[in-house]
Design a protein around this motif. Structure first.
Motif, mmCIF file in Angstrom:
data_model
loop_
_atom_site.group_PDB
_atom_site.id
_atom_site.type_symbol
_atom_site.label_atom_id
_atom_site.label_comp_id
_atom_site.label_asym_id
_atom_site.label_seq_id
_atom_site.Cartn_x
_atom_site.Cartn_y
_atom_site.Cartn_z
ATOM 1 N N ASP A 166 41.733 53.902 41.442
ATOM 2 C CA ASP A 166 41.385 54.690 40.028
ATOM 3 C C ASP A 166 41.110 53.498 38.864
ATOM 4 O OD1 ASP A 166 42.019 56.914 41.173
ATOM 5 O OD2 ASP A 166 43.541 57.630 39.747
ATOM 6 N N VAL A 167 40.282 54.058 37.663
ATOM 7 C CA VAL A 167 39.965 53.308 36.451
ATOM 8 C C VAL A 167 41.437 52.934 35.830
ATOM 9 C CG1 VAL A 167 38.715 53.103 34.366
ATOM 10 C CG2 VAL A 167 37.852 54.698 36.260
ATOM 11 N N PRO A 168 41.570 51.498 35.760
ATOM 12 C CA PRO A 168 42.665 51.299 35.058
ATOM 13 C C PRO A 168 42.888 51.853 33.724
ATOM 14 C CG PRO A 168 41.746 49.396 36.102
ATOM 15 C CD PRO A 168 40.931 50.475 36.134
ATOM 16 N N SER A 169 44.217 51.871 33.113
ATOM 17 C CA SER A 169 44.160 52.287 31.805
ATOM 18 C C SER A 169 43.553 51.112 30.659
ATOM 19 C CB SER A 169 45.795 52.439 31.416
ATOM 20 O OG SER A 169 45.986 52.571 29.950
ATOM 21 N N LEU A 170 43.211 51.464 29.632
ATOM 22 C CA LEU A 170 42.555 50.744 28.531
ATOM 23 C C LEU A 170 43.669 49.965 27.961
ATOM 24 C CD1 LEU A 170 39.707 52.581 26.615
ATOM 25 C CD2 LEU A 170 39.669 50.263 27.961
ATOM 26 N N LEU A 171 45.000 50.612 27.998
ATOM 27 C CA LEU A 171 46.143 49.781 27.334
ATOM 28 C C LEU A 171 46.189 48.659 27.885
ATOM 29 C CD1 LEU A 171 48.394 53.085 26.708
ATOM 30 C CD2 LEU A 171 47.493 51.512 25.104
ATOM 31 N N GLN A 172 46.205 48.697 29.203
ATOM 32 C CA GLN A 172 46.447 47.200 29.919
ATOM 33 C C GLN A 172 45.285 46.876 30.781
ATOM 34 O OE1 GLN A 172 49.714 49.196 31.368
ATOM 35 N NE2 GLN A 172 51.093 47.781 30.561
ATOM 36 N N PRO A 173 44.150 46.480 30.223
ATOM 37 C CA PRO A 173 42.806 45.989 30.907
ATOM 38 C C PRO A 173 43.339 44.633 31.981
ATOM 39 C CG PRO A 173 42.729 45.425 28.612
ATOM 40 C CD PRO A 173 43.767 46.230 28.693
ATOM 41 N N PRO A 174 42.709 44.750 32.950
ATOM 42 C CA PRO A 174 43.087 43.646 33.968
ATOM 43 C C PRO A 174 42.513 42.448 33.529
ATOM 44 C CG PRO A 174 41.950 45.357 35.076
ATOM 45 C CD PRO A 174 41.931 45.852 33.710
ATOM 46 N N PRO A 175 43.309 41.148 33.677
ATOM 47 C CA PRO A 175 42.679 39.983 33.026
ATOM 48 C C PRO A 175 41.698 39.499 33.949
ATOM 49 C CG PRO A 175 44.830 39.485 34.295
ATOM 50 C CD PRO A 175 44.421 41.039 34.276
ATOM 51 N N GLY A 176 40.737 38.516 33.423
ATOM 52 C CA GLY A 176 39.573 38.156 34.296
ATOM 53 C C GLY A 176 38.595 39.127 34.383
ATOM 54 N N CYS A 177 38.054 39.285 35.501
ATOM 55 C CA CYS A 177 37.069 40.469 35.606
ATOM 56 C C CYS A 177 37.838 41.786 35.739
ATOM 57 C CB CYS A 177 36.163 40.295 36.908
ATOM 58 S SG CYS A 177 34.902 41.469 37.250
ATOM 59 N N ARG A 178 37.291 42.538 34.726
ATOM 60 C CA ARG A 178 38.143 43.817 34.424
ATOM 61 C C ARG A 178 37.918 44.830 35.940
ATOM 62 N NH1 ARG A 178 37.727 45.460 28.387
ATOM 63 N NH2 ARG A 178 38.815 43.546 27.843
ATOM 64 N N TYR A 179 36.798 44.562 36.834
ATOM 65 C CA TYR A 179 36.882 45.354 38.104
ATOM 66 C C TYR A 179 37.415 44.738 39.244
ATOM 67 C CZ TYR A 179 34.212 48.184 41.341
ATOM 68 O OH TYR A 179 34.032 49.089 42.463
ATOM 69 N N HIS A 180 38.307 43.826 39.008
ATOM 70 C CA HIS A 180 38.639 43.070 40.227
ATOM 71 C C HIS A 180 39.623 43.601 40.971
ATOM 72 C CE1 HIS A 180 42.124 41.280 37.990
ATOM 73 N NE2 HIS A 180 42.659 41.370 39.093
ATOM 74 N N PRO A 181 40.466 44.534 40.468
ATOM 75 C CA PRO A 181 41.540 45.056 41.242
ATOM 76 C C PRO A 181 40.872 46.222 42.159
ATOM 77 C CG PRO A 181 42.145 45.211 38.863
ATOM 78 C CD PRO A 181 40.805 44.849 38.978
ATOM 79 N N ARG A 182 39.747 46.760 41.848
ATOM 80 C CA ARG A 182 38.976 47.696 42.611
ATOM 81 C C ARG A 182 38.111 47.197 43.559
ATOM 82 N NH1 ARG A 182 37.130 52.530 39.140
ATOM 83 N NH2 ARG A 182 37.410 53.631 40.923
ATOM 84 N N CYS A 183 37.618 45.846 43.223
ATOM 85 C CA CYS A 183 36.532 45.342 43.719
ATOM 86 C C CYS A 183 36.814 44.695 45.462
ATOM 87 C CB CYS A 183 35.927 44.193 42.897
ATOM 88 S SG CYS A 183 34.572 43.356 43.518
ATOM 89 N N PRO A 184 35.996 45.253 46.275
ATOM 90 C CA PRO A 184 36.406 44.848 47.724
ATOM 91 C C PRO A 184 35.835 43.418 47.820
ATOM 92 C CG PRO A 184 34.117 45.955 47.630
ATOM 93 C CD PRO A 184 34.740 46.008 46.240
ATOM 94 N N PHE A 185 35.123 42.333 46.697
ATOM 95 C CA PHE A 185 34.727 41.287 47.008
ATOM 96 C C PHE A 185 35.334 40.317 46.124
ATOM 97 C CE2 PHE A 185 31.039 43.885 47.489
ATOM 98 C CZ PHE A 185 30.450 43.710 48.835
ATOM 99 N N ALA A 186 36.589 41.039 45.491
ATOM 100 C CA ALA A 186 37.170 40.163 44.468
ATOM 101 C C ALA A 186 38.049 38.798 45.008
ATOM 102 C CB ALA A 186 38.520 40.996 43.780
ATOM 103 N N GLN A 187 37.790 37.677 44.561
ATOM 104 C CA GLN A 187 38.597 36.529 44.948
ATOM 105 C C GLN A 187 39.437 36.052 43.702
ATOM 106 O OE1 GLN A 187 36.567 34.239 47.258
ATOM 107 N NE2 GLN A 187 35.544 36.093 48.001
ATOM 108 N N GLU A 188 40.070 35.156 43.886
ATOM 109 C CA GLU A 188 41.322 34.376 43.109
ATOM 110 C C GLU A 188 40.570 34.205 41.758
ATOM 111 O OE1 GLU A 188 44.170 34.575 43.971
ATOM 112 O OE2 GLU A 188 44.565 34.314 41.962
#
Lengths: 311, 340, 348, 294, 534
Positions: free
Chosen positions: C283-305
């Motif tokens: 799901d779309v993460p909460s705006l209260l705690q946006p992910p660090p780095g690229c904001r899409y990384h938790p959902r991204c199938p291509f995400a790297q370190e």
């Protein structure tokens, strides 16, 4: 907007309560010293203007108003509300003797009203449109439309005179409590019923209530587990606030009707005698109690609500 | 249909008494659902698609003044003739429902595990512990990570997609024979929609349920259903297989539906062909075809006479004078390479 | 933060936003940043589509551009003026040039006001016309949006959603503004009515030469009407470009997921569904705690370190496209291998 | 989120709760407005409709029960200890009871709407001050304060009318403030701002007209409340004083005769209850009609 | 699968009813459960608080319970010297005793004094009864008597009995059982005054709690006072005189007359003071007796319109007092003899008769006095003070209207009413007419003095003849001579009336069946006079 933790809310609420109480005393003070003339009120009826002027000086009424207020307030803080003009003793104990009676009556009435209005209101809201709902509907609106003191008189006429079931007035034991408590419970129970039914009905229109029904849960479960869980805070605070409202009016008129020796009866007696210290003391003490109750209900509501509706 | 249908709705008619008059929400609707089958119902707001399904379980809002007639045969039993207590045995146990808005459909004050477990305890008579264990399994089944811990959370701790998964877990807790999903993804984001639909489909397969998928989005229906009912103004105006409806619609409304909203595959400069007018609830006395006022092919008799049901192909029936005359509305333009 | 300027608009920009940031305090004392350093340009008469899922900040951005929500940081230049520096009367005066149409037509029209008065009001408050003139202008405008004079005295409750949205459009355009922010103008309408309003929007654009910021969660609708499209995710624009190019070659994994998730009402929908579910997880993460780095990384199938720690810059990706992704080139060339999106849908 | 207590408005909650009662028949809808119209007519025409002069005594026909006939004629509701016709005195009381109810409510309305708009619009310290005042007002045992007030100033119609608005203004202020805050968040107000309306324009053209229906509902409810409060004060002898007559005063006057002449207490009470009930029912209709309740 | 076959107009009623069942499932089980829950809740609540409330309340069991009297107003204090209201006297009058008393017929008799004499015009000597002790053991002697007299006249001691001690200068001890009371000038009423001067114990009365723990020498001793509720007294077993038969008495405070009656009917109480005449039929038993209470409407003769005695005579003629007594008071009153005295009292003038009801003559007199059209006045009346006072005022106002005088009845609380009465007649704010009762518990013509002399605190009339006669009468010890002078005063007050003379009132007591009692002429409620019957 009012982003506050429950802990801070309690602190601010208590602070505000004290502020309100201060405001009450200012109003009371102004009523007495700004509009009225305590010296004239306290003087014997045949006092000469010179005597009244003397007394005025003696009481310090010739000083600036704010000095008088500080003085007055200082006395209040020490529990000195002045001497009753009529009973030859300090006002505070007179009021404190009456207070428990008022509390006893209102608390009993509230229990009755809460049970009556809470249970029936919940059921009526739960079964909105049912025969039970329709039957209680009109009765309830009628109950909130009649003056409570009148209900009391009618109850006296019927219950005490025709059936001679209960003592008609005064305080002679717990049976004396029945009629005044029922009187208060009729009107306030009606209001609680109205508000609780409305809250319950609103809850019933929410999708989760339909989901609960779609699960095939029995009514009992839907009511107790789902609806009440969401209305309980509302019901509890409705009853709490109703108590505040009761103390704002009806309770005292009913006391007079039933000669119940509480604050209301005391106030009327004191009013008839222009017993100003007692009047002021009664209003402030009752006010303090109401403010405290109000704050407690608010805090309770906030804490319960916070538990339910975080985020 | 060879198989005995699981659900057989016959001449269902639902009317509401409203301040403005008698609302004919559902009129003479008949359809059936076979075991393990997915049927899609498509229509706009007020078309009667939701009311139809709510009528199956007699779930109406409080104080609704409603009249239901017809037959709703589920496994041969007419649900409309059941008492409230008997119907309760069906609700949740044999027929599960998933509603549109997961935000409001969960009780905000009750841990989600409990909301799943209570059906199990009611219908299956499971003990508190067993129901709880099963609830955790269900949470895992619908894709909630760490179910043992999260079962104790209140709904607000979950995102919209998660809540809809929980709703699904509730609906399937007692392994119903039929799952009714009423716009299950309309309130969800498009990226979450796909996940939820895939989940529904998987569960249907694994549990051997029938599925009724209600949606206003033809895309959702196309992706999930084999058979489609198109509803308009309380009528089923057309029914048939997805292929038939999309490729060879018989009813002007169905035909228009396919072109109403822009399509990612459509050329951008291709103008949209709107249906004129507004969908309106059917209140008071009506005559003729309910789509007549907005229909591009409207004829005089459409306004006076109720159109007949015309079979265009096997299982493909259209409720239209046009069909009776053997005319088909213009099909949706098919973009190059877009469809097979 | 943004270094690369946004994709250039065809002409000298009508509106140019730089690093616009909006902050809200929410209950509990937390602060959310629904719009985080967004820059964009809109040319005269141009339609910029702004797409993204609910809660991504696209509506807030639209309001921030019009100063209905005051940005906490950044500048918004409009017709040569920095709107963020304006206040009070000067800002109010600017409003005749920039208008807004909301998603919910019923909510955005005063239920106690007659239709004609609603349309007259902008003329009145800007003193652009006398009473009679205003009435005539309002009538004309109503006729233009396809509402007869008979709607003059009606009140919003007597009209349907589609009609109301026409009224809202009439109100927005009656002062002949340069820019109209259309905030999901068709989402609340029945599907059979959406097309009417979309066509009307296109007509009016042609007639008045107005520029639109077209905010929508519906990719197909945005694609249909926009010249350029910007894709927003969690308060940031992740990709932007001319419409055809963007839809033909989405560069950002999120844009790819979005495009893939739109179900075509065609026969391939079933396969598409499976593909989409594979491509986007969670799901779309909460705006209260946006992910660090690229904001899409938790959902991204291509995400790297790297995606977890370092926010990607905006880079031109050819064809006027700008993308904010560390690995867009690898993804485009097929050298990056997607993780299966199994996280959200474990097998039973 | 609104602060729990600031947003609380028991009276408007009551209005809504009344509205959520299951609807009665259409005939019922007409009945209660008709009662109010009748009462108003009674108040306006007053003595013209009364069978006898309200102050005409006949000690020879005192304490007659309802339906009795004296040398003067028929007494529908009986007579009082001085032989005055009860129905006639009740009709005479209608005027003042209604007048006090309406006037005091109106004054409270003006104060409350003004302060509520100010609080909702200016916010900040104005808001805090107004709401604290409102809260203090609600928290005070108003009945006791009223007794004190009337003891100091002396009971009279005028003093009752200046006192009673104190009971009702907080309800209006809270409602209007909450509505102002709510309406400020609505899209159409945002649209008005986006269009370029100034603050006062927004308040005047968009907020005030939209608050008005709910204020109307509350007004109707509060007229009932005020009438009950006035009756209470008059009953206790600290409200309206003879020779002015209100229903509350009539109840008080009949009280010593409760056991020997039940009608003296019962009839004015029934009429008062009927009037307040009619106002409550009317408020319910309003609320339903304005669509703000389920 | 068929399309709709046209919608036949089937009766929707049938469907609706079933639809109703669907949406409004009223389970037959739960409703009674709710009722039961409510009932159980009530019961639990009452049972829980019930015992706590059983402080001293006894509702049932009339056979054993003490005799219960009710009063409507809680006394401010039970210090008998401090106040003189009727309600506190119901209690304190049974606890305290005075040197002299009246018997049932109103004759002056010794009580704590055995005899008395005037040793000179300003000195009265009393010989005291021996062997009397206060309830707390303090002995009663001359020192105590002197102390009691000096205490009440001390200017620092605030008492509302001030009017009863006018003219008393002090007291001194002669020997252990002889005391002398000194007057400031000749004071013929001193013996009468001694009936209103209670003897208090020096030690106890100097304590602050004397106000709510009274100690006297009387037949009853004080037991306790539950504020707002009741006071209890019990028989004094060491009483010097004849022992009463009733052992214990509760004086309950019931502020409403109506409720008092209901309590009497319900068998909760035994004696109720001041019933309404209409209530008699509802009381199990009652006594009604003419009291030394005279209702009147005072004129302000300083007002222009009422300066002429003809106007005032006209107003006396305009009121039908017979009818008033017969209807509103149901016969429990009679027109007074145009004087505030009854036969047998010092100063009663047997030649005077009530003014007849003669409106024609009244109108004529008014015309003669220059007011053929009448005039407007305000009739001031206290609230709830006098039995049917408000009604009587309304009645009088109506009667005055018949002769053209528009009297508006204005009600006042007691305190405000009293203050109003003290405003001198020629000052602004002074009343026009004032309704009141004049009580004469001294049975003596001097009691009226404050109302009719030029400088009397309540007086609104100034007639030098009256002043002269009153002063002379007060300075004369010869009772016969005084009698004569007071008769003259009333003769003058009939030619130059200070008030509309209304009624001599009865006081009505409601009694329970088990009480036997004949009330006294002076209206003191003496428990010792009561008997219980089987």
């Amino acid at each position: 907007m009012h982003a506050q933790s429950p802990g801070r809310f309690v602190v601010t609420r208590i602070r505000d309560g004290l502020g309100i109480l201060l405001l009450v005393t200012v109003v009371i003070f102004l009523l007495g010293y700004g509009l009225g003339d305590p010296a004239a009120l306290m003087s014997p009826v045949d006092a000469t203007p010179e005597e009244i002027e003397n007394l005025r000086r003696l009481l310090g009424l010739d000083r600036p108003l704010y000095v008088q207020f500080v003085d007055y307030f200082g006395h209040l803080l020490r529990g000195d509300f002045g001497e009753s003009l009529w009973q030859y003793r300090p006002a505070l104990p007179i009021v404190l003797e009456a207070l428990p009676f008022t509390l006893l009556l209102t608390a009993t009435a509230l229990v009755l009203a809460g049970l009556l209005g809470g249970i029936n209101g919940t059921l009526a809201g739960f079964w909105a449109g049912s025969r039970f709902d329709r039957a209680t509907n009109f009765l309830t609106v009628a109950a909130v439309s009649v003056p409570s003191f009148w209900v009391g008189l009618i109850l006296i006429a019927v219950a005490a005179v025709r059936i001679q079931l209960f003592p008609t007035s005064g305080f002679t034991g717990w049976q004396s409590l029945v009629l005044p408590a029922v009187t208060l419970a009729v009107v306030h129970g009606g209001r609680i019923h109205l508000l609780v039914r409305s809250a319950t009905f609103e809850e019933m229109t929410k999708p989760y209530a339909m989901v609960a029904r779609s699960k095939g849960l029995p009514d009992r479960l839907i009511l107790w587990k789902h609806v009440l869980r969401n209305t309980s805070v509302t019901v509890a605070t409705t009853i709490g606030w109703e108590y505040v409202r009761m103390l704002g009016g009806a309770a005292f008129a009913v006391e007079v009707v039933f000669a119940w020796p509480g604050i209301g009866q005391l106030m009327i007696n004191a009013a008839n005698r222009h017993d100003f210290p007692v009047l002021q003391c009664a209003v402030i003490i009752a006010g303090a109690f109401v403010v405290a109750t109000n704050a407690l209900v608010d805090i309770g509501y906030r804490l319960m609500d916070a538990r339910l509706r975080v985020a | 249909m060879i198989q005995e249908p699981l659900l057989d709705v016959r001449n269902l008619r639902v009317r509401f008494e409203t301040p403005r008059g008698l609302l004919r929400a559902v009129d003479d609707v008949s359809f059936s659902v076979a075991p393990r089958e997915t049927v899609g119902i498509v229509g706009e707001s007020g078309s009667g698609k939701s009311v139809t399904m709510l009528s199956v379980l007699r779930l109406f809002p409080p104080l609704a003044r409603v009249a239901v007639s017809g037959q709703v045969l589920f496994e041969g039993t007419d649900l409309l003739r059941l008492s409230e207590a008997e119907l309760r045995e069906v609700r949740g146990a044999k027929i599960g429902m998933v509603f549109q808005d997961p935000l409001t459909s969960l009780n905000p004050a009750l841990p989600v595990g409990e909301q799943i477990a209570e059906s199990l305890r009611t219908h299956r008579g499971l003990s508190r512990v067993a129901a709880r264990r099963r609830a955790e399994e269900l949470l895992e089944l619908v894709g909630i990570p760490d179910p043992a811990r999260r079962a104790d959370d209140l709904p607000y701790r979950f995102s919209g997609g998660m809540r809809q998964r929980i709703m699904i877990a509730i609906a399937i807790a007692c392994e119903p024979k039929l799952l009714i999903a009423d716009e299950p993804t309309s309130a969800l984001d498009v990226t979450v929609q796909a996940q939820v639909l895939v989940l529904l489909e998987r569960l249907q397969r694994e549990l051997g349920m029938s599925l009724i998928m209600i949606s206003h989005d033809l895309g959702v229906i196309a992706a999930t259903s084999r058979r489609v009912l198109v509803m308009y103004g309380g009528w089923i105006v057309e029914r048939g297989s997805v292929e038939e409806i999309l490729e060879r619609p018989g009813h002007p409304y169905s035909a228009a539906l396919t072109r109403l909203v822009p399509d990612l595959d459509q050329p951008r400069d291709e103008p949209l062909v709107p249906i004129p007018g507004q969908p309106a609830p059917v209140v008071g006395p009506v005559g003729g075809c309910r789509f007549a006022a907005r229909c591009a092919y409207v004829m005089d008799r459409c306004r006076q006479e109720t159109p007949p049901a015309v079979a265009l192909a096997t299982e493909h029936i259209s409720l239209c004078w046009l069909s009776a005359d053997g005319v088909r509305p213009a099909p949706a333009p098919i973009p190059a390479g877009g469809r097979r | 933060m943004t270094v690369v300027p946004p994709a250039p608009a065809p002409a000298a920009p009508l509106m140019q936003a730089r690093d616009v940031t909006v902050r809200f305090s929410v209950r509990g004392g937390a602060v959310i940043v629904p719009v985080d350093g967004v820059s964009l340009e809109i040319g005269p008469g141009e339609t910029l589509g702004l797409v993204g899922e609910s809660g991504c900040g696209k509506s807030t951005l639209g309001r921030a551009l019009l100063q209905l929500v005051r940005p906490a940081a950044g500048r918004v230049a409009f017709m040569g003026q920095d709107l963020t520096a304006l206040d009070g009367e000067p800002l109010r005066a600017m409003r005749r040039h920039m208008q807004i149409v909301f998603q919910d037509p019923r909510g955005s029209l005063d239920p106690r006001m007659a239709i004609r008065r609603i349309v007259e009001e902008p003329l009145r408050v800007h003193r652009l016309a006398g009473p009679q003139e205003a009435a005539r202008a309002a009538r004309e405008m109503l006729a233009l949006v396809g509402l007869d004079a008979i709607y003059d005295r009606q009140r919003p409750s007597q009209l349907s959603g589609g009609q109301l949205q026409r009224v809202a459009l009439a109100r927005a355009l009656v002062t002949r503004p340069k820019l109209v922010v259309c905030d999901e103008p068709v989402s609340a309408l029945d599907v059979s009515v959406q097309a009417q309003v979309l066509n009307l929007l296109v007509d009016l654009r042609a007639r008045f030469g107005v520029a639109y910021l077209f905010i929508s969660h519906n990719l197909a609708v945005a694609r249909h009407i926009s010249d350029r499209v910007a894709v927003m995710y969690l308060g940031q624009i992740v990709e932007e470009g001319p419409t055809d190019a963007l839809f033909a070659r989405p560069r950002h994994p999120y844009t790819q997921g979005l495009v893939a998730s739109v179900l075509r009402p065609g026969l391939g929908a079933r396969d598409q569904l499976a593909a989409a579910a594979r491509l986007v997880a969670g799901d779309v993460p909460s705006l209260l705690q946006p992910p660090p780095g690229c904001r899409y990384h938790p959902r991204c199938p291509f995400a790297q370190e790297r995606c977890r720690t370092e926010a990607p810059r905006r880079e031109p990706a050819g064809g006027g496209q700008v993308v904010a992704c560390h690995f867009w080139q690898e993804i485009a060339s097929g050298t990056a291998r997607p993780r299966p999106a199994a996280l959200a849908t474990p097998s039973a | 989120m609104l602060d729990a207590r600031l947003g609380r408005n028991e009276d408007i909650e009551e209005a809504r709760a009344l509205a959520r009662q299951a609807t009665l028949s259409r005939a019922g809808d007409l009945f209660w407005p008709a009662v109010i119209v009748a009462l108003v007519l009674l108040a306006l025409t007053g003595d013209a409709l009364a069978p006898y002069a309200p102050t005409a005594q006949d000690v020879g026909a005192r304490l007659l029960p309802p339906f009795a006939t004296s040398s003067r004629g028929f007494h529908l509701l009986g007579t009082d200890p001085l032989g005055r016709d009860l129905l006639s005195t009740m009709i005479a009381g209608t005027r003042l009871s209604l007048f006090i109810g309406v006037t005091a409510t109106f004054i409270g309305l003006v104060i409350g709407v003004g302060l509520g708009m100010a609080a909702g619009y200016y916010g900040g310290s104005v808001d805090r001050l107004v709401m604290r005042l409102a809260e203090a007002q609600t928290a005070m045992p108003m009945f006791l304060v009223a007794i004190l007030f009337l003891v100091v100033l002396g009971p009279s119609v005028f003093n009752v009318i200046i006192l009673l608005p104190a009971l009702v203004w907080p309800a209006f202020a809270r409602l209007v403030r909450a509505e102002t805050l709510r309406l400020r968040e609505t899209l159409y107000v945002e649209a008005a701002v986006a269009t370029g309306c100034t603050g006062p324009q927004v308040l005047w053209s968009h907020i005030l007209p939209n608050v008005a229906p709910r204020v109307a509902v509350l007004t109707v409810i509060e007229v009932g409340h005020v009438m009950l409060a006035e009756a209470g004060l008059s009953f206790l002898g600290i409200g309206v004083q003879p020779p002015d007559v209100t229903w509350g005063l009539l109840i008080a006057r009949g009280r010593p005769y409760l056991a020997v002449a039940w009608w003296l207490v019962t009839m004015p009470g029934v009429l008062l209850g009927l009037a307040v009930l009619a106002f409550n029912m009317l408020a319910r209709r309003f609320e339903v009609a304005s669509g703000s309740a389920a | 699968m068929t399309g709709p076959m046209g919608i036949e107009r089937r009766s929707i009623q049938q469907d609706t009813s079933r639809g109703g069942d669907v949406t409004m499932p009223v389970s037959k089980l739960v409703l009674p459960r709710a009722a039961v829950l409510t009932a159980v809740g009530l019961a639990v609540a009452l049972v829980a608080i019930g015992p706590w409330l059983e402080l001293g309340g006894a509702f049932a069991g009339t056979a054993t319970r003490p005799v219960v009297l009710t009063i409507t107003t809680e006394p401010a204090t039970l210090d008998a010297q401090a106040v003189n209201d009727r309600h506190s006297r119901v209690v304190s009058g049974n606890i305290f005793e005075t040197l002299l008393d009246r018997d049932r017929t109103g004759r002056l008799v010794p009580l704590l004094a055995e005899s008395y004499e005037a040793v000179n015009p300003t000195t009265w000597r009393f010989r005291l009864r021996r062997g009397v002790t206060f309830h707390n053991g303090e002995p009663f002697n001359a020192e105590v008597a002197a102390y009691s007299v000096n205490r009440i006249i001390d200017r620092n001691y605030r008492t509302t009995r001030g009017s009863y001690t006018v003219g008393i200068a002090g007291a001194r001890v002669v020997d252990e059982y002889t005391v002398e009371v000194l007057t400031s000038g000749v004071n013929a009423t001193l013996p009468v005054q001694m009936t209103s001067l209670p003897m208090v114990p020096p030690r106890a009365s100097q304590q602050r709690d004397f106000a709510w723990r009274p100690v006297g020498t009387g037949p009853y001793r004080f037991l306790g006072w539950v504020r707002g509720r009741e006071m209890r007294i019990a028989i004094n077993d060491n009483y010097w005189g004849p022992k009463p038969t009733i052992r214990e008495v509760v004086v309950r405070i019931i502020p409403d007359k109506q409720t008092e009656l209901l309590a009497l009917r319900a068998g909760e109480v035994d004696v109720v003071l001041d019933l309404l005449p209409e209530q008699i039929q509802l009381a199990p038993k009652h006594v009604s007796h003419p009291a030394p209470e005279y209702s009147y409407i005072a004129f302000n003769t300083h007002k222009r319109e009422m300066a002429d005695p003809r106007v005032r005579i006209a107003m006396n003629l305009a009121v039908d007092k017979e009818r008033l007594a017969r209807t509103i008071y149901q016969g429990h009153a009679r027109p007074n003899m145009s004087q505030h005295l009854s036969p047998g009292m010092v100063g009663f003038n047997p030649n005077l008769r009530p003014f007849p009801y003669d409106p024609a003559r009244a109108r004529q007199l008014l015309a003669e006095a220059g007011f053929p059209q009448g005039f407007a006045v305000v009739l001031n009346t206290p609230i709830g003070r006098y039995l049917k006072g408000e009604e009587t005022s309304e009645y009088v106002a109506q009667q005055l209207a018949q002769v053209g005088i528009q009297a508006r009845v204005q009600l006042h609380e007691w305190t405000a009413y009293q203050n109003l009465g003290r405003i001198p007649g020629d000052r602004p704010g002074a009343f026009d007419l004032k309704y009141g009762w004049n009580s004469n518990e001294w049975f003596d013509g001097s009691r009226i003095i404050a109302h009719i002399t030029c400088r009397g605190t309540s007086s609104k009339i100034c007639d030098p003849r009256i002043d002269e006669l009153m002063t002379r009468a007060n300075g004369t010890v010869d009772q016969r001579a005084r009698d004569e002078m007071y008769q003259q005063v009333w003769q003058i007050l009939n030619e130059n009336p200070y008030s509309i003379y209304l009624l001599q009132q009865n006081l009505i007591y409601g009694l329970s069946a088990r009480i036997q009692w004949r009330n006294r002429l002076d209206d003191e409620v003496r428990i010792a006079d009561m008997r219980l019957v089987r």
